[in-house]
Design a protein around this motif. Sequence first.
Motif, PDB file in Angstrom:
ATOM      1  N   MET A   1     -31.445 -66.182 -11.425  1.00 44.77           N
ATOM      2  CA  MET A   1     -30.448 -66.198 -12.501  1.00 44.77           C
ATOM      3  C   MET A   1     -29.457 -67.338 -12.263  1.00 44.77           C
ATOM      4  N   SER A   2     -29.185 -68.120 -13.287  1.00 42.22           N
ATOM      5  CA  SER A   2     -28.196 -69.188 -13.149  1.00 42.22           C
ATOM      6  C   SER A   2     -26.811 -68.616 -13.261  1.00 42.22           C
ATOM      7  N   GLN A   3     -25.835 -69.369 -12.796  1.00 35.82           N
ATOM      8  CA  GLN A   3     -24.475 -68.861 -12.787  1.00 35.82           C
ATOM      9  C   GLN A   3     -23.875 -68.790 -14.180  1.00 35.82           C
ATOM     10  N   THR A   4     -24.539 -69.348 -15.195  1.00 35.12           N
ATOM     11  CA  THR A   4     -23.986 -69.318 -16.547  1.00 35.12           C
ATOM     12  C   THR A   4     -24.569 -68.186 -17.379  1.00 35.12           C
ATOM     13  N   GLN A   5     -25.535 -67.470 -16.850  1.00 35.20           N
ATOM     14  CA  GLN A   5     -26.105 -66.364 -17.585  1.00 35.20           C
ATOM     15  C   GLN A   5     -25.211 -65.134 -17.464  1.00 35.20           C
ATOM     16  N   THR A   6     -25.420 -64.195 -18.385  1.00 33.33           N
ATOM     17  CA  THR A   6     -24.608 -62.987 -18.398  1.00 33.33           C
ATOM     18  C   THR A   6     -25.423 -61.808 -17.896  1.00 33.33           C
ATOM     19  N   ALA A   7     -24.836 -61.013 -17.016  1.00 32.14           N
ATOM     20  CA  ALA A   7     -25.530 -59.868 -16.449  1.00 32.14           C
ATOM     21  C   ALA A   7     -25.827 -58.816 -17.510  1.00 32.14           C
ATOM     22  N   ARG A   8     -26.887 -58.082 -17.282  1.00 31.83           N
ATOM     23  CA  ARG A   8     -27.201 -56.930 -18.120  1.00 31.83           C
ATOM     24  C   ARG A   8     -26.283 -55.784 -17.734  1.00 31.83           C
ATOM     25  N   LEU A   9     -25.697 -55.131 -18.732  1.00 29.72           N
ATOM     26  CA  LEU A   9     -24.792 -54.016 -18.460  1.00 29.72           C
ATOM     27  C   LEU A   9     -25.588 -52.754 -18.168  1.00 29.72           C
ATOM     28  N   MET A  10     -25.163 -52.024 -17.155  1.00 28.62           N
ATOM     29  CA  MET A  10     -25.792 -50.756 -16.792  1.00 28.62           C
ATOM     30  C   MET A  10     -25.068 -49.642 -17.555  1.00 28.62           C
ATOM     31  N   ASP A  11     -25.764 -49.072 -18.508  1.00 29.64           N
ATOM     32  CA  ASP A  11     -25.166 -48.128 -19.447  1.00 29.64           C
ATOM     33  C   ASP A  11     -25.106 -46.717 -18.858  1.00 29.64           C
ATOM     34  N   GLY A  12     -23.954 -46.377 -18.304  1.00 35.06           N
ATOM     35  CA  GLY A  12     -23.789 -45.038 -17.761  1.00 35.06           C
ATOM     36  C   GLY A  12     -23.636 -43.987 -18.832  1.00 35.06           C
ATOM     37  N   VAL A  13     -23.127 -44.376 -19.991  1.00 36.35           N
ATOM     38  CA  VAL A  13     -22.904 -43.417 -21.078  1.00 36.35           C
ATOM     39  C   VAL A  13     -24.228 -42.862 -21.582  1.00 36.35           C
ATOM     40  N   GLY A  14     -25.172 -43.758 -21.862  1.00 35.96           N
ATOM     41  CA  GLY A  14     -26.458 -43.319 -22.384  1.00 35.96           C
ATOM     42  C   GLY A  14     -27.241 -42.489 -21.392  1.00 35.96           C
ATOM     43  N   LEU A  15     -27.272 -42.928 -20.130  1.00 36.35           N
ATOM     44  CA  LEU A  15     -28.001 -42.182 -19.108  1.00 36.35           C
ATOM     45  C   LEU A  15     -27.355 -40.828 -18.871  1.00 36.35           C
ATOM     46  N   ALA A  16     -26.035 -40.793 -18.822  1.00 34.80           N
ATOM     47  CA  ALA A  16     -25.326 -39.523 -18.629  1.00 34.80           C
ATOM     48  C   ALA A  16     -25.637 -38.554 -19.762  1.00 34.80           C
ATOM     49  N   ARG A  17     -25.716 -39.080 -20.974  1.00 34.08           N
ATOM     50  CA  ARG A  17     -26.024 -38.225 -22.123  1.00 34.08           C
ATOM     51  C   ARG A  17     -27.391 -37.572 -21.955  1.00 34.08           C
ATOM     52  N   ARG A  18     -28.361 -38.337 -21.495  1.00 32.13           N
ATOM     53  CA  ARG A  18     -29.709 -37.778 -21.308  1.00 32.13           C
ATOM     54  C   ARG A  18     -29.720 -36.732 -20.199  1.00 32.13           C
ATOM     55  N   ILE A  19     -28.976 -36.999 -19.128  1.00 33.67           N
ATOM     56  CA  ILE A  19     -28.907 -36.028 -18.027  1.00 33.67           C
ATOM     57  C   ILE A  19     -28.273 -34.726 -18.503  1.00 33.67           C
ATOM     58  N   VAL A  20     -27.222 -34.832 -19.294  1.00 32.93           N
ATOM     59  CA  VAL A  20     -26.542 -33.633 -19.804  1.00 32.93           C
ATOM     60  C   VAL A  20     -27.460 -32.872 -20.759  1.00 32.93           C
ATOM     61  N   GLU A  21     -28.240 -33.594 -21.564  1.00 31.65           N
ATOM     62  CA  GLU A  21     -29.181 -32.923 -22.470  1.00 31.65           C
ATOM     63  C   GLU A  21     -30.228 -32.145 -21.675  1.00 31.65           C
ATOM     64  N   GLU A  22     -30.749 -32.753 -20.611  1.00 31.37           N
ATOM     65  CA  GLU A  22     -31.710 -32.067 -19.747  1.00 31.37           C
ATOM     66  C   GLU A  22     -31.072 -30.858 -19.062  1.00 31.37           C
ATOM     67  N   THR A  23     -29.830 -31.041 -18.637  1.00 29.71           N
ATOM     68  CA  THR A  23     -29.099 -29.961 -17.980  1.00 29.71           C
ATOM     69  C   THR A  23     -28.862 -28.806 -18.931  1.00 29.71           C
ATOM     70  N   SER A  24     -28.531 -29.131 -20.175  1.00 25.10           N
ATOM     71  CA  SER A  24     -28.308 -28.105 -21.193  1.00 25.10           C
ATOM     72  C   SER A  24     -29.574 -27.287 -21.426  1.00 25.10           C
ATOM     73  N   SER A  25     -30.715 -27.967 -21.459  1.00 26.83           N
ATOM     74  CA  SER A  25     -31.985 -27.269 -21.649  1.00 26.83           C
ATOM     75  C   SER A  25     -32.275 -26.335 -20.478  1.00 26.83           C
ATOM     76  N   LYS A  26     -31.988 -26.790 -19.267  1.00 28.62           N
ATOM     77  CA  LYS A  26     -32.204 -25.970 -18.077  1.00 28.62           C
ATOM     78  C   LYS A  26     -31.279 -24.755 -18.069  1.00 28.62           C
ATOM     79  N   ALA A  27     -30.035 -24.963 -18.502  1.00 25.48           N
ATOM     80  CA  ALA A  27     -29.087 -23.851 -18.554  1.00 25.48           C
ATOM     81  C   ALA A  27     -29.528 -22.809 -19.567  1.00 25.48           C
ATOM     82  N   ALA A  28     -30.016 -23.285 -20.716  1.00 30.15           N
ATOM     83  CA  ALA A  28     -30.482 -22.363 -21.751  1.00 30.15           C
ATOM     84  C   ALA A  28     -31.703 -21.589 -21.280  1.00 30.15           C
ATOM     85  N   GLU A  29     -32.598 -22.261 -20.559  1.00 30.85           N
ATOM     86  CA  GLU A  29     -33.792 -21.603 -20.039  1.00 30.85           C
ATOM     87  C   GLU A  29     -33.420 -20.545 -19.004  1.00 30.85           C
ATOM     88  N   LEU A  30     -32.410 -20.857 -18.195  1.00 30.78           N
ATOM     89  CA  LEU A  30     -31.947 -19.899 -17.192  1.00 30.78           C
ATOM     90  C   LEU A  30     -31.374 -18.651 -17.869  1.00 30.78           C
TER      91      LEU A  30
END
Length: 288
Positions: A1-30
């Motif tokens: 990567m050259s020093q003039t390129q822009t880094a890719r942002l690591m989206d914690g919001v989207g990943l967290a949303r998916r984890i919470v959705e999976e967690t919600s399903s597990k809680a409902a199953e329990l």
Amino acid sequence: MSQTQTARLMDGVGLARRIVEETSSKAAELARRVGVTPCLATVLVGEDPASVTYVRMKRARCAKAGIESRHVSLPATTTTAELVETLQSLSQDAGVHGILLQHPVGPHIDERAAFEAIAPEKDVDGVTMRSFGAMSFGLPGFASCTPGGIMRLLDEYEVDLAGQRAVVVGRSAILGKPVGMLLLARDATVTYCHSRTTDLAAIVQEADVVVAAVGRPRLVRGEDIKPGAVVIDAGYNPGNVGDVDFDTARTRARLITPVPGGVGPMTIAVLLAQTVDAASIQLGLAGR
């Protein structure tokens, strides 16, 4: 990567949303299988505005994920003995599956003694010495939530840590130290830095992965980021400023977490996921 390129942002919001959705399903199953709703108890000492906000946010997320929240609010004058008694009582309550002590708790309280009053099987925030030891040795237990969230982010973006030089800036018991151990477990070569480190810039310049977790705004200079490095900014300071000089760092890094929107959402997501896991284990249903 050259020093003039822009880094890719690591989206914690989207990943967290998916984890919470999976967690919600597990809680409902329990709840469907055994009629039990996972329960997280939150304990707050005093009325620090930031802490009040954090607890309110966590309770709201619990509700969205189908997790019961039980809140215990204690006066600022609470003693160590009184707090320990409260946490021990919650640890013995079969209706509570996870316990979160919001910190800091005040200078007059022995915070470590309070943390150690939490039963390991309910330590879903990963703050006890037993949890840290289990995590360090790769044994069953709960990781500290922010380090756990960081590792999930790295996995999501397929960051191969084996043989990489990882520099952790910060040595707190619930963030810096445990994230270093988790990185080590993935075969990274880990260097810890802190407020007394001599020539921090020179060490950061050699890092393939930088985890900034020291609580000092823009302590890590962007120009010191190695081109193509992965930058995880776990700091949060007034004005939505992280521990890394974001604007400059993103012109050199390959991947970088924004502040806010990176590590923060992952912390709560992991807390909720570990609460449901704790409930499953305590009910004898883990792995079934």
